[in-house]
Design an enzyme around this catalytic site. Sequence first.
Site, PDB file in Angstrom:
ATOM      1  N   LYS A  95     117.441  84.834  71.308  1.00  0.00           N
ATOM      2  CA  LYS A  95     116.955  85.090  72.683  1.00  0.00           C
ATOM      3  C   LYS A  95     115.504  84.678  72.847  1.00  0.00           C
ATOM      4  O   LYS A  95     114.697  85.388  73.446  1.00  0.00           O
ATOM      5  CB  LYS A  95     117.156  86.552  73.069  1.00  0.00           C
ATOM      6  CG  LYS A  95     118.609  87.007  73.027  1.00  0.00           C
ATOM      7  CD  LYS A  95     118.783  88.383  73.604  1.00  0.00           C
ATOM      8  CE  LYS A  95     120.210  88.882  73.529  1.00  0.00           C
ATOM      9  NZ  LYS A  95     120.668  89.168  72.160  1.00  0.00           N
TER      10      LYS A  95
HETATM   11  O1  LIG Z   1     124.048  90.348  77.154  1.00  0.00           O
HETATM   12  C1  LIG Z   1     124.006  90.485  75.930  1.00  0.00           C
HETATM   13  C2  LIG Z   1     123.464  89.533  75.089  1.00  0.00           C
HETATM   14  C3  LIG Z   1     123.515  89.722  73.744  1.00  0.00           C
HETATM   15  N1  LIG Z   1     124.072  90.844  73.216  1.00  0.00           N
HETATM   16  C4  LIG Z   1     124.123  90.945  71.733  1.00  0.00           C
HETATM   17  O2  LIG Z   1     125.492  90.960  71.327  1.00  0.00           O
HETATM   18  C5  LIG Z   1     125.718  91.920  70.304  1.00  0.00           C
HETATM   19  C6  LIG Z   1     126.645  93.007  70.802  1.00  0.00           C
HETATM   20  O3  LIG Z   1     126.893  93.943  69.797  1.00  0.00           O
HETATM   21  P1  LIG Z   1     128.078  95.057  69.892  1.00  0.00           P
HETATM   22  O4  LIG Z   1     127.893  95.877  68.670  1.00  0.00           O
HETATM   23  O5  LIG Z   1     129.390  94.337  69.926  1.00  0.00           O
HETATM   24  O6  LIG Z   1     127.831  95.828  71.139  1.00  0.00           O
HETATM   25  C7  LIG Z   1     124.321  92.404  69.901  1.00  0.00           C
HETATM   26  O7  LIG Z   1     123.857  91.568  68.874  1.00  0.00           O
HETATM   27  C8  LIG Z   1     123.498  92.205  71.141  1.00  0.00           C
HETATM   28  O8  LIG Z   1     122.129  91.978  70.838  1.00  0.00           O
HETATM   29  C9  LIG Z   1     124.597  91.782  74.028  1.00  0.00           C
HETATM   30  O9  LIG Z   1     125.132  92.831  73.589  1.00  0.00           O
HETATM   31  N2  LIG Z   1     124.560  91.576  75.387  1.00  0.00           N
END
Ligand SMILES: O=c1ccn([C@@H]2O[C@H](COP(=O)(O)O)[C@@H](O)[C@H]2O)c(=O)[nH]1
Length: 274
Positions: A95
């Site tokens: 990001k």
């Molecule tokens: O909009 C967003 C962008 C990035 N993320 C990232 O994805 C994973 C989600 O993790 P979970 O454990 O499946 O919830 C995490 O690395 C976030 O930084 C997001 O969730 N939403």
Amino acid sequence: MTFLDMLHGATARNDSLLCVGLDPQPQRFPEGLRGDAHRIYDFCAAIVDATCDLACAFKPQIAYFAAHGAEGQLERLMQHMRANAPHVPVILDAKRGDIGSTAQQYAREAFERYGADAVTLSPFMGFDSIEPYLEYHGKGAFLLCRTSNPGGDDIQAQRLASVQGQPLLYEHIAAQAQGPWNKNGQLGLVVGATYPEEIARVRQLAPTLPLLIPGVGAQGGDAVATVRAGLTQEGTIAVNSSRAVLYASGDGDWKDAARNAAWATREALNAARR
Ligand SMILES: O=c1ccn([C@@H]2O[C@H](COP(=O)(O)O)[C@@H](O)[C@H]2O)c(=O)[nH]1
């Protein structure tokens, strides 16, 4: 081979729309590894081995490594994925977003230091903050568009009075990424599974871009609605799940449990597309 070729290849070969997220949290590791930040590589490499025939992509989130001074372990993990799962592309979730000269350094970090196939970027600083990544031909860049968190509305749902038709900010980002910014076909968008209606809107505005869609699993996003809103003949999706796979069990069966969770998610996503 380009990132997009790899993503299409892994999606077909593994019959999968699932991106396995690698967000290592030592305090959540299974017994034997728990609490030990020196075992981040071991934990993540085992997850990769357990899921590499079920995933269309892997997504390590850099903060979970950097927070522990574990960048060296991330480098080793990238090498492990390249050697053991060469058919599965790696999206480095960083990001990043900064002025061009600094963006050049971030691009070098993502693509040369770590050897990522794609990276996530914040488009907040405009096209010149994205451009340095596009100089790495064939690499992918996913722009944050409509993120999965509730606070995303604070900024992304604001209306742009200065642009004709007055789109919302996230709609403007989608249109720019599909249009003038996508000079070499390297761009994709990040859209949250927690907002299927917005996924559908983004898909209208960006019919051919790959969408990285986090938010199923721990964040409760709807897998079926996500696939129906995002997947089309011309536009593929990679639906990310991190914690629900990584921490499916904290006991001795953790590798099997992670594999089973990945399997179940892949099946749920596939059921929605058939
Ligand atoms: O909009 C967003 C962008 C990035 N993320 C990232 O994805 C994973 C989600 O993790 P979970 O454990 O499946 O919830 C995490 O690395 C976030 O930084 C997001 O969730 N939403």
